[in-house]
Design a protein around this motif. Structure first.
Motif, short mmCIF file in Angstrom:
data_model
loop_
_atom_site.label_atom_id
_atom_site.label_comp_id
_atom_site.label_asym_id
_atom_site.label_seq_id
_atom_site.Cartn_x
_atom_site.Cartn_y
_atom_site.Cartn_z
N MET A 154 11.05 61.56 -15.85
CA MET A 154 12.24 61.16 -16.57
C MET A 154 13.09 62.39 -16.90
N PHE A 155 12.43 63.48 -17.33
CA PHE A 155 13.18 64.71 -17.64
C PHE A 155 13.91 65.21 -16.40
N ARG A 156 13.23 65.16 -15.27
CA ARG A 156 13.85 65.61 -14.01
C ARG A 156 15.06 64.75 -13.66
N LEU A 157 14.96 63.44 -13.88
CA LEU A 157 16.08 62.54 -13.63
C LEU A 157 17.28 62.94 -14.48
N LEU A 158 17.03 63.19 -15.75
CA LEU A 158 18.12 63.50 -16.66
C LEU A 158 18.72 64.87 -16.43
N THR A 159 17.95 65.81 -15.91
CA THR A 159 18.47 67.15 -15.70
C THR A 159 18.97 67.39 -14.28
N SER A 160 18.61 66.53 -13.33
CA SER A 160 19.00 66.77 -11.94
C SER A 160 20.35 66.19 -11.57
N ILE A 161 20.89 65.27 -12.38
CA ILE A 161 22.21 64.71 -12.09
C ILE A 161 23.12 64.93 -13.29
N SER A 162 24.42 64.92 -13.01
CA SER A 162 25.38 65.16 -14.08
C SER A 162 25.44 63.96 -15.03
N VAL A 163 25.98 64.21 -16.20
CA VAL A 163 26.10 63.15 -17.20
C VAL A 163 27.01 62.04 -16.70
N SER A 164 28.10 62.40 -16.06
CA SER A 164 29.01 61.37 -15.55
C SER A 164 28.34 60.52 -14.48
N GLU A 165 27.56 61.16 -13.60
CA GLU A 165 26.83 60.42 -12.57
C GLU A 165 25.76 59.54 -13.21
N LEU A 166 25.13 60.03 -14.25
CA LEU A 166 24.12 59.24 -14.95
C LEU A 166 24.74 57.97 -15.51
N PHE A 167 25.89 58.08 -16.15
CA PHE A 167 26.53 56.90 -16.74
C PHE A 167 27.14 55.99 -15.69
N LYS A 168 27.69 56.56 -14.63
CA LYS A 168 28.33 55.73 -13.60
C LYS A 168 27.33 55.01 -12.73
N ARG A 169 26.23 55.65 -12.40
CA ARG A 169 25.30 55.06 -11.45
C ARG A 169 24.08 54.43 -12.10
N GLN A 170 23.45 55.10 -13.03
CA GLN A 170 22.18 54.61 -13.57
C GLN A 170 22.35 53.64 -14.74
N LEU A 171 23.34 53.83 -15.57
CA LEU A 171 23.49 52.96 -16.74
C LEU A 171 23.70 51.49 -16.37
N PRO A 172 24.60 51.16 -15.42
CA PRO A 172 24.75 49.74 -15.07
C PRO A 172 23.47 49.13 -14.51
N VAL A 173 22.77 49.87 -13.66
CA VAL A 173 21.53 49.36 -13.08
C VAL A 173 20.47 49.23 -14.17
N PHE A 174 20.42 50.19 -15.08
CA PHE A 174 19.49 50.12 -16.21
C PHE A 174 19.74 48.87 -17.05
N VAL A 175 21.01 48.59 -17.35
CA VAL A 175 21.34 47.43 -18.19
C VAL A 175 20.95 46.13 -17.49
N VAL A 176 21.25 46.01 -16.20
CA VAL A 176 20.88 44.80 -15.46
C VAL A 176 19.36 44.63 -15.44
N ALA A 177 18.64 45.70 -15.17
CA ALA A 177 17.17 45.63 -15.16
C ALA A 177 16.64 45.26 -16.54
N PHE A 178 17.25 45.81 -17.59
CA PHE A 178 16.82 45.51 -18.95
C PHE A 178 17.03 44.03 -19.28
N VAL A 179 18.18 43.49 -18.89
CA VAL A 179 18.47 42.07 -19.15
C VAL A 179 17.50 41.18 -18.38
N ILE A 180 17.25 41.50 -17.12
CA ILE A 180 16.29 40.73 -16.33
C ILE A 180 14.91 40.76 -16.99
#
Length: 69
Positions: free
Chosen positions: A1-27
């Motif tokens: 998890m640390f590597r995920l958060l440090t290997s990509i930029s904050v903007s990329e994290l919010f643009k790419r991972q946050l929507p997928v995270f929210v959908v997975a969380f709702v499912i």
């Protein structure tokens, strides 16, 4: 998890991972009722992984270069 958060930029994290995270969380919240935190957490993480992989394949985004030590 640390590597995920440090290997990509904050903007990329919010643009790419946050929507997928929210959908997975709702499912997971709606459908996963295993009465076990461990099983539900594992199913949520697997769902997040599969959705992210599917998005990656559908959009054809290139994965970041991996550097060998």
């Amino acid at each position: 998890m640390f590597r995920l958060l440090t290997s990509i930029s904050v903007s990329e994290l919010f643009k790419r991972q946050l929507p997928v995270f929210v959908v997975a969380f709702v499912i997971a919240e709606l459908f996963y009722k295993f009465h076990s935190f461990t099983l539900e957490c594992a199913a949520f993480l697997a769902t997040w992984f599969v959705l992210d992989a599917a998005l990656h394949l559908l959009t054809g985004r290139q994965s970041p270069q991996r550097f060998s030590p």
